[in-house]
Scaffold this motif. Sequence first.
Motif, PDB file in Angstrom:
ATOM      1  N   PHE A   9       0.845  -1.206   0.000  1.00 39.75           N
ATOM      2  CA  PHE A   9       0.000   0.000   0.000  1.00 39.75           C
ATOM      3  C   PHE A   9       0.879   1.255   0.000  1.00 39.75           C
ATOM      4  O   PHE A   9       0.604   2.221  -0.723  1.00 39.75           O
ATOM      5  N   ALA A  10       1.938   1.242   0.797  1.00 41.10           N
ATOM      6  CA  ALA A  10       2.821   2.401   0.872  1.00 41.10           C
ATOM      7  C   ALA A  10       3.589   2.610  -0.427  1.00 41.10           C
ATOM      8  O   ALA A  10       3.848   3.748  -0.845  1.00 41.10           O
ATOM      9  N   GLU A  11       3.937   1.519  -1.066  1.00 42.86           N
ATOM     10  CA  GLU A  11       4.709   1.582  -2.308  1.00 42.86           C
ATOM     11  C   GLU A  11       3.902   2.219  -3.431  1.00 42.86           C
ATOM     12  O   GLU A  11       4.413   2.999  -4.229  1.00 42.86           O
ATOM     13  N   GLY A  12       2.628   1.854  -3.540  1.00 41.58           N
ATOM     14  CA  GLY A  12       1.776   2.393  -4.591  1.00 41.58           C
ATOM     15  C   GLY A  12       2.097   1.787  -5.949  1.00 41.58           C
ATOM     16  O   GLY A  12       3.080   1.067  -6.133  1.00 41.58           O
ATOM     17  N   GLY A  13       1.237   2.083  -6.930  1.00 39.38           N
ATOM     18  CA  GLY A  13       1.457   1.605  -8.281  1.00 39.38           C
ATOM     19  C   GLY A  13       0.901   0.234  -8.581  1.00 39.38           C
ATOM     20  O   GLY A  13       0.946  -0.218  -9.733  1.00 39.38           O
ATOM     21  N   HIS A  14       0.371  -0.454  -7.576  1.00 37.37           N
ATOM     22  CA  HIS A  14      -0.210  -1.782  -7.778  1.00 37.37           C
ATOM     23  C   HIS A  14      -1.734  -1.698  -7.655  1.00 37.37           C
ATOM     24  O   HIS A  14      -2.255  -0.919  -6.862  1.00 37.37           O
ATOM     25  N   ARG A  15      -2.418  -2.538  -8.412  1.00 33.86           N
ATOM     26  CA  ARG A  15      -3.883  -2.552  -8.352  1.00 33.86           C
ATOM     27  C   ARG A  15      -4.428  -3.663  -7.456  1.00 33.86           C
ATOM     28  O   ARG A  15      -5.391  -3.456  -6.732  1.00 33.86           O
ATOM     29  N   HIS A  16      -3.822  -4.842  -7.534  1.00 33.53           N
ATOM     30  CA  HIS A  16      -4.367  -5.976  -6.785  1.00 33.53           C
ATOM     31  C   HIS A  16      -3.257  -6.828  -6.167  1.00 33.53           C
ATOM     32  O   HIS A  16      -2.156  -6.931  -6.721  1.00 33.53           O
ATOM     33  N   PHE A  17      -3.590  -7.433  -5.048  1.00 28.64           N
ATOM     34  CA  PHE A  17      -2.812  -8.526  -4.481  1.00 28.64           C
ATOM     35  C   PHE A  17      -3.634  -9.783  -4.714  1.00 28.64           C
ATOM     36  O   PHE A  17      -4.764  -9.895  -4.226  1.00 28.64           O
ATOM     37  N   ASP A  18      -3.079 -10.714  -5.462  1.00 23.56           N
ATOM     38  CA  ASP A  18      -3.813 -11.896  -5.916  1.00 23.56           C
ATOM     39  C   ASP A  18      -3.472 -13.093  -5.043  1.00 23.56           C
ATOM     40  O   ASP A  18      -2.330 -13.566  -5.038  1.00 23.56           O
ATOM     41  N   PHE A  19      -4.466 -13.617  -4.317  1.00 20.80           N
ATOM     42  CA  PHE A  19      -4.248 -14.794  -3.485  1.00 20.80           C
ATOM     43  C   PHE A  19      -4.262 -16.090  -4.289  1.00 20.80           C
ATOM     44  O   PHE A  19      -4.135 -17.176  -3.714  1.00 20.80           O
ATOM     45  N   THR A  20      -4.450 -16.015  -5.597  1.00 20.25           N
ATOM     46  CA  THR A  20      -4.416 -17.133  -6.546  1.00 20.25           C
ATOM     47  C   THR A  20      -5.480 -18.189  -6.217  1.00 20.25           C
ATOM     48  O   THR A  20      -6.439 -17.915  -5.509  1.00 20.25           O
ATOM     49  N   GLU A  21      -5.287 -19.397  -6.773  1.00 24.93           N
ATOM     50  CA  GLU A  21      -6.312 -20.426  -6.639  1.00 24.93           C
ATOM     51  C   GLU A  21      -6.387 -20.998  -5.220  1.00 24.93           C
ATOM     52  O   GLU A  21      -5.410 -20.968  -4.481  1.00 24.93           O
ATOM     53  N   GLY A  22      -7.548 -21.549  -4.906  1.00 28.35           N
ATOM     54  CA  GLY A  22      -7.695 -22.286  -3.661  1.00 28.35           C
ATOM     55  C   GLY A  22      -8.249 -21.463  -2.513  1.00 28.35           C
ATOM     56  O   GLY A  22      -8.167 -20.243  -2.508  1.00 28.35           O
ATOM     57  N   GLU A  23      -8.816 -22.194  -1.552  1.00 27.76           N
ATOM     58  CA  GLU A  23      -9.390 -21.570  -0.368  1.00 27.76           C
ATOM     59  C   GLU A  23      -8.338 -21.461   0.734  1.00 27.76           C
ATOM     60  O   GLU A  23      -7.248 -22.007   0.636  1.00 27.76           O
ATOM     61  N   GLY A  24      -8.688 -20.778   1.793  1.00 29.07           N
ATOM     62  CA  GLY A  24      -7.821 -20.644   2.955  1.00 29.07           C
ATOM     63  C   GLY A  24      -8.412 -19.598   3.878  1.00 29.07           C
ATOM     64  O   GLY A  24      -8.906 -18.566   3.425  1.00 29.07           O
ATOM     65  N   GLN A  25      -8.347 -19.861   5.178  1.00 26.76           N
ATOM     66  CA  GLN A  25      -8.938 -18.937   6.145  1.00 26.76           C
ATOM     67  C   GLN A  25      -8.291 -17.563   6.058  1.00 26.76           C
ATOM     68  O   GLN A  25      -8.974 -16.535   6.117  1.00 26.76           O
ATOM     69  N   HIS A  26      -6.943 -17.524   5.895  1.00 32.71           N
ATOM     70  CA  HIS A  26      -6.267 -16.232   5.838  1.00 32.71           C
ATOM     71  C   HIS A  26      -6.671 -15.457   4.589  1.00 32.71           C
ATOM     72  O   HIS A  26      -6.746 -14.235   4.609  1.00 32.71           O
ATOM     73  N   LYS A  27      -6.949 -16.170   3.499  1.00 32.74           N
ATOM     74  CA  LYS A  27      -7.396 -15.492   2.277  1.00 32.74           C
ATOM     75  C   LYS A  27      -8.756 -14.833   2.511  1.00 32.74           C
ATOM     76  O   LYS A  27      -8.971 -13.684   2.118  1.00 32.74           O
ATOM     77  N   ARG A  28      -9.659 -15.570   3.115  1.00 30.94           N
ATOM     78  CA  ARG A  28     -10.992 -15.014   3.401  1.00 30.94           C
ATOM     79  C   ARG A  28     -10.892 -13.821   4.347  1.00 30.94           C
ATOM     80  O   ARG A  28     -11.589 -12.814   4.184  1.00 30.94           O
TER      81      ARG A  28
END
Length: 303
Positions: free
Chosen positions: A228-247
């Motif tokens: 977030f501080a760096e800027g210039g990125h649109r998304h952080f992609d957690f890729t395929e699959g489930e996971g509690q931390h992803k949710r």
Amino acid sequence: MSAVSLPLKFQVGARTLFVVRRRLIRVPLDLDAVLAGTPPALPPLDRGADGYAITSLPDEQVAALARAAGGLMPWVRQRYTRYHVDLTIGHAAYLAGLSANTRSSVKRKTKKLAAESGGALDIRCYRTPDEMAEFHAAARAVSARTYQEVLLGSGLPGDEAFLRAMLAAAAAGRARGWLLFMAGQPIAYLYCPVVGTTVRYDYLGHDPAHADLSPGTVLQMAALADLFAEGGHRHFDFTEGEGQHKRQFATGGVPCADLLLLRPTLANRAAILALSAFDGAMAAAKRLVLRFGLQSMARKLRR
């Protein structure tokens, strides 16, 4: 695009019992395609291929693609949500959007780990080729002890080809790595290549000896704060699959499926029947585990 030999796994949790291999053309959808709802274009199917393996296909596209596949047999192996973080909203807005329980949990885990580290966290970010070479050596030492590598063979790769690709990405400004240290020793790592304006969650692991301190969670939140501080990125992609931390940490997600489209041969029909029966049995066993409160025993068996 050529077909490759891919394993169709008969899997119980992290444990693979055995595999059936098929020659498939992989058609992975990236996050931009998933969010845009762009249907995948299937390349020609060569004579020696058994079919296609399409990953992260939005649920709403499954039926249409199955119909368009002609005589190929469609089979959905798994369904999950493709989670992501919107990196354009700002860090403060991101934190405000997390649930109160998640914010409280992260704060508590961060404070506990900092206390064990002498009062302050030691988290380092790596970007340049020289830094990334240092990161890779330290992260490999952690990865060798993780269950991802020991049980799944999916830890941070240590081969020269992977390291060369990592260093090339770093030279182009397309790689980020983070390490969490305790008493001068790395205990958790996160490696993320940058594809366009998307930062992709590829490899995360921690030393199981420190699992009670939740180092993966603390490192993940620190990495997001950096991005977030760096800027210039649109998304952080957690890729395929489930996971509690992803949710917990995502700002959004798209229901997706991994779809196989197979030639209707006798061998392919038998493979689908066997995998369907196995997956059905595992789903029934999971229901029984939940019904009778046997989760702890099940986790030990899966590991």
